[in-house]
Design a protein around this motif. Structure first.
Motif, PDB file in Angstrom:
ATOM      1  N   GLY A  71       0.685  -1.195  -0.078  1.00 16.99           N
ATOM      2  CA  GLY A  71       0.152   0.173   0.147  1.00 16.99           C
ATOM      3  C   GLY A  71       0.855   1.288   0.078  1.00 16.99           C
ATOM      4  O   GLY A  71       0.511   2.205  -0.457  1.00 16.99           O
ATOM      5  N   PHE A  72       1.979   1.175   0.920  1.00 13.52           N
ATOM      6  CA  PHE A  72       2.767   2.352   0.740  1.00 13.52           C
ATOM      7  C   PHE A  72       3.238   2.873  -0.748  1.00 13.52           C
ATOM      8  O   PHE A  72       3.081   4.051  -1.309  1.00 13.52           O
ATOM      9  N   SER A  73       3.846   1.796  -1.388  1.00 14.60           N
ATOM     10  CA  SER A  73       4.192   2.074  -2.821  1.00 14.60           C
ATOM     11  C   SER A  73       3.096   2.453  -3.762  1.00 14.60           C
ATOM     12  O   SER A  73       3.382   3.321  -4.636  1.00 14.60           O
ATOM     13  N   VAL A  74       1.880   2.028  -3.735  1.00 17.22           N
ATOM     14  CA  VAL A  74       0.861   2.179  -4.308  1.00 17.22           C
ATOM     15  C   VAL A  74       0.562   3.652  -4.046  1.00 17.22           C
ATOM     16  O   VAL A  74       0.253   4.462  -4.981  1.00 17.22           O
ATOM     17  N   ARG A  75       0.501   4.208  -2.950  1.00 12.73           N
ATOM     18  CA  ARG A  75       0.000   5.564  -2.406  1.00 12.73           C
ATOM     19  C   ARG A  75       1.209   6.673  -2.996  1.00 12.73           C
ATOM     20  O   ARG A  75       0.947   7.503  -3.605  1.00 12.73           O
ATOM     21  N   LEU A  76       2.416   6.136  -2.639  1.00 11.52           N
ATOM     22  CA  LEU A  76       3.737   7.255  -3.044  1.00 11.52           C
ATOM     23  C   LEU A  76       3.403   7.291  -4.614  1.00 11.52           C
ATOM     24  O   LEU A  76       3.954   8.335  -5.014  1.00 11.52           O
ATOM     25  N   ASN A  77       3.279   6.098  -5.266  1.00 16.02           N
ATOM     26  CA  ASN A  77       3.133   6.244  -6.800  1.00 16.02           C
ATOM     27  C   ASN A  77       2.125   7.482  -7.478  1.00 16.02           C
ATOM     28  O   ASN A  77       2.093   7.722  -8.410  1.00 16.02           O
ATOM     29  N   ARG A  78       1.344   7.558  -6.380  1.00 14.33           N
ATOM     30  CA  ARG A  78       0.100   8.738  -6.704  1.00 14.33           C
ATOM     31  C   ARG A  78       0.666  10.096  -6.590  1.00 14.33           C
ATOM     32  O   ARG A  78      -0.126  11.302  -6.702  1.00 14.33           O
TER      33      ARG A  78
END
Length: 268
Positions: free
Chosen positions: A3-10
């Motif tokens: 989830g961290f990577s998904v959010r950071l990619n936004r």
């Protein structure tokens, strides 16, 4: 991906590793101001360009005046509680929770730390507590480095700015928003283990000055900018946004970005 990577990619675009963030959180301390008197209109106008990667917003604006058509990243500010009419603008505390951010669908949260202020300890420990909560839910944290009532030399001193950036990262920030210094900005970036986004800072005299500042920061290793009044107080915000986007994501030179700006002004 977690989830961290998904959010950071936004927040940081995966193809460039950079971000163009527009901040509209100023009203929490400054009230209505030029460019943000009608926040919804400002959001609509800049969102229509499709060039904003993420917005920095407060929970009140997010709930009542934020209706983008595109799908930008959302950074929810969770600190505040002081205004320009009060005794100390740096006396911030928690004004929203991680649960508020999760319920809103935010991609990151932001909290301030005021280095060199009477509330340095309180704001830094507040940042650290927020970071601990963020770890539990894979939520990125933007550490917003503010400064106390220091002298002008310190504000321009890359050693002092590097101190603030490093301290924010040490206390758990995943991204750091801090000030750009014309001299030695590479030192600031080199001393910070997480990506740095520069603060738009006070209103520049001209849009060209804004472009030069951003280009200097990118050349020094910054991963983008969190822009406020330098874009929504510009006489040509859409054209300036396109020029800044060119610098950040298309590798434009200052001259190329300024040409794009002037073309946008002429066509507008």
């Amino acid at each position: 991906m977690d989830g961290f990577s998904v959010r950071l990619n936004r927040i940081l675009r995966p193809d460039t590793g950079r971000s163009l963030v527009v901040a509209i959180d100023h009203g929490m301390a400054l009230g209505p101001m030029t460019g943000l008197k009608n926040v919804g209109e400002t959001v609509s106008r800049l969102d229509a360009t499709g060039l904003v990667d993420a917005w920095l917003v407060t929970k009140g604006i997010y709930r009542y005046a934020f209706e983008p058509v595109n799908k930008p990243g959302i950074i929810l500010r969770i600190s505040g509680g002081a205004t320009i009419s009060g005794p100390e603008l740096t006396r911030e505390g928690q004004t929203a929770t991680l649960e508020d951010a999760l319920a809103a669908g935010a991609d990151a949260i932001a909290t301030s730390a005021f280095i060199g202020s009477p509330y340095e300890h309180d704001t830094l420990t507040g940042l650290a507590r927020a970071a601990s909560e963020c770890r539990k839910w894979n939520m990125p944290l933007l550490g917003v480095v503010g400064l106390g009532k220091i002298n002008e030399d310190q504000k321009k001193d890359p050693r002092f700015i590097a101190l603030g950036a490093r301290v924010a990262a040490e206390h758990g920030a995943d991204l750091v928003k801090t000030y750009y210094t014309e001299e030695g900005f590479e030192q600031v970036v080199a001393g910070c283990p997480v990506p740095i986004l520069i603060a738009g800072g006070p209103k520049c005299e001209t849009d060209l000055d804004t472009l030069k500042m951003i280009a200097g920061a990118l050349n020094g290793g910054a991963k983008g900018i969190v822009m406020g009044r330098n874009v929504w107080q510009s006489p040509h915000p859409e054209a300036l946004l396109a020029a800044v986007h060119g610098l950040i994501h298309r590798g434009f030179s200052v001259q190329e970005a300024n040409d794009l700006l002037e073309d946008g002004i002429n066509r507008g």
